[in-house]
Write a protein that holds these residues in place. Structure first.
Motif, mmCIF file in Angstrom:
data_model
loop_
_atom_site.group_PDB
_atom_site.id
_atom_site.type_symbol
_atom_site.label_atom_id
_atom_site.label_comp_id
_atom_site.label_asym_id
_atom_site.label_seq_id
_atom_site.Cartn_x
_atom_site.Cartn_y
_atom_site.Cartn_z
ATOM 1 N N SER A 1 0.615 -1.195 -0.090
ATOM 2 C CA SER A 1 0.036 0.427 0.031
ATOM 3 C C SER A 1 0.933 1.019 0.088
ATOM 4 C CB SER A 1 -0.771 0.026 1.214
ATOM 5 O OG SER A 1 -1.811 -1.006 0.962
ATOM 6 N N ASP A 2 1.642 0.905 0.387
ATOM 7 C CA ASP A 2 2.793 2.538 0.347
ATOM 8 C C ASP A 2 3.627 2.454 -1.031
ATOM 9 O OD1 ASP A 2 3.436 3.333 3.590
ATOM 10 O OD2 ASP A 2 2.704 1.254 3.864
ATOM 11 N N ALA A 3 3.612 1.014 -1.168
ATOM 12 C CA ALA A 3 4.418 1.032 -2.501
ATOM 13 C C ALA A 3 3.513 1.763 -3.614
ATOM 14 C CB ALA A 3 4.365 0.169 -2.790
ATOM 15 N N LYS A 4 2.626 2.506 -3.463
ATOM 16 C CA LYS A 4 1.403 3.465 -4.504
ATOM 17 C C LYS A 4 1.505 4.583 -4.072
ATOM 18 C CE LYS A 4 -2.379 -0.497 -4.096
ATOM 19 N NZ LYS A 4 -4.229 0.001 -3.463
ATOM 20 N N ASP A 5 2.298 5.107 -3.629
ATOM 21 C CA ASP A 5 2.599 6.493 -3.465
ATOM 22 C C ASP A 5 3.889 6.958 -3.071
ATOM 23 O OD1 ASP A 5 2.732 8.934 -0.759
ATOM 24 O OD2 ASP A 5 0.976 9.398 -1.980
ATOM 25 N N ALA A 6 4.426 7.664 -3.601
ATOM 26 C CA ALA A 6 6.121 8.327 -3.308
ATOM 27 C C ALA A 6 6.245 8.604 -2.428
ATOM 28 C CB ALA A 6 5.617 9.097 -4.239
ATOM 29 N N ALA A 7 5.351 9.775 -2.029
ATOM 30 C CA ALA A 7 5.632 10.178 -0.219
ATOM 31 C C ALA A 7 5.769 8.891 0.559
ATOM 32 C CB ALA A 7 4.673 11.422 -0.110
ATOM 33 N N MET A 8 4.343 8.116 0.447
ATOM 34 C CA MET A 8 5.129 6.923 1.792
ATOM 35 C C MET A 8 6.010 6.258 1.448
ATOM 36 S SD MET A 8 1.012 5.873 1.955
ATOM 37 C CE MET A 8 -0.508 6.935 3.280
ATOM 38 N N ALA A 9 6.523 6.007 0.152
ATOM 39 C CA ALA A 9 7.765 4.667 -0.540
ATOM 40 C C ALA A 9 9.002 5.299 -0.049
ATOM 41 C CB ALA A 9 7.633 4.296 -1.590
ATOM 42 N N LYS A 10 8.907 6.667 -0.570
ATOM 43 C CA LYS A 10 10.155 7.442 0.492
ATOM 44 C C LYS A 10 10.317 7.365 1.645
ATOM 45 C CE LYS A 10 13.116 11.240 0.035
ATOM 46 N NZ LYS A 10 12.900 13.206 -0.567
#
Length: 198
Positions: free
Chosen positions: A136-145
Motif C-alpha cells: 500500500s505504501d508502494a502506491k504513493d511516492a511520499a509514503m514509499a520514500k
C-alpha cells in the motif's frame, strides 16, 4: 501477579508471536482447499488468540476461507516448544497512516489493545513480531520514500510499549515494483536500510 499452577509454582508465560500487516499477512487468495490434509490439521503446539480464547492453530480458525503465513510459521517454530500467535492483519492498509504508532486509533493501538485482552486470558510474553506489509505504501511516492524511517519508528514503538527492547522483528520484503505498486523499490530500500538490532 503471576498465576500459580496446582503445585504452587508460577505458570510460565506462553511465548507469543504477532503476525501483522496487510493482504499478504491476511492470506488473501491462499485458499484452504488447496492445502494437503497434513497442512489442514490443527497444530498441537501452536495456539492462536481468537474470540477471547486460544484454540489450536489451523487454517480456517481465524478466517473461514483463507490462511496466512501464521500456518507455516507455526509449523516452523512450534517444534521448539509451545507457542501462541496473535494475528492482526487488514487488507490494503499502509504503514504511514493506518498502522502509525503516532496516530490515535490506528491499527497499531488496536493491536496493543488485543494484546492486553489476550493477557487477561493467560500469562503471555511477546516473543517476536512478523510484519508482512508494504504494497500500500508502494502506491504513493511520499509514503514509499519515508518507509524506512516509518518502519524504524514502528519497531521502536513496539519495543517501547511492550517494555522489551530485545523483541525480534521480522520485516518480510515487499514484492518487486509492478503495475499498481510503482514505488516498491523505495519501500524495499527502506526495509533493507533498517539497522536496528534484532
Amino acid at each position: 501477579m503471576p498465576r500459580l499452577r496446582v503445585d504452587g509454582a508460577a505458570t510460565p508465560p506462553l511465548p507469543v508471536y504477532l503476525v501483522i500487516g496487510q493482504s499478504n499477512a491476511v492470506g488473501a487468495g491462499a485458499n484452504i482447499s488447496d492445502l494437503s490434509t497434513a497442512w489442514k490439521a490443527p497444530q498441537p503446539n501452536t495456539q492462536v488468540f481468537y474470540a477471547n480464547a486460544w484454540p489450536k492453530l489451523a487454517p480456517g480458525v481465524v478466517q473461514p476461507d483463507y490462511f496466512g503465513p501464521e500456518i507455516s510459521f507455526g509449523k516452523r517454530i512450534s517444534p521448539y516448544g509451545k507457542i501462541g500467535i496473535i494475528k492482526g492483519s487488514v487488507n490494503a492498509t499502509n504503514l504511514a497512516v493506518d498502522w502509525s504508532p503516532t496516530r490515535a486509533g490506528s491499527l497499531y493501538f488496536k493491536m496493543l489493545d488485543m494484546i492486553q485482552t489476550a493477557k487477561v486470558t493467560k500469562p503471555i510474553k511477546i516473543a517476536g513480531i512478523v510484519w508482512m506489509q508494504g504494497e500500500s505504501d508502494a502506491k504513493d511516492a511520499a509514503m514509499a520514500k519515508n518507509y524506512g524511517a516509518n518502519l524504524v519508528a514502528f519497531i521502536q514503538a513496539w519495543r517501547r510499549d511492550l517494555a522489551d527492547q530485545s523483541i525480534p522483528f521480522a520485516a518480510c520484503r515487499v514484492n518487486p515494483p509492478h503495475g499498481e505498486f510503482p514505488y516498491a523499490a523505495d519501500v524495499r530500500a527502506g526495509e533493507e536500510g533498517v539497522t536496528l538490532p534484532g
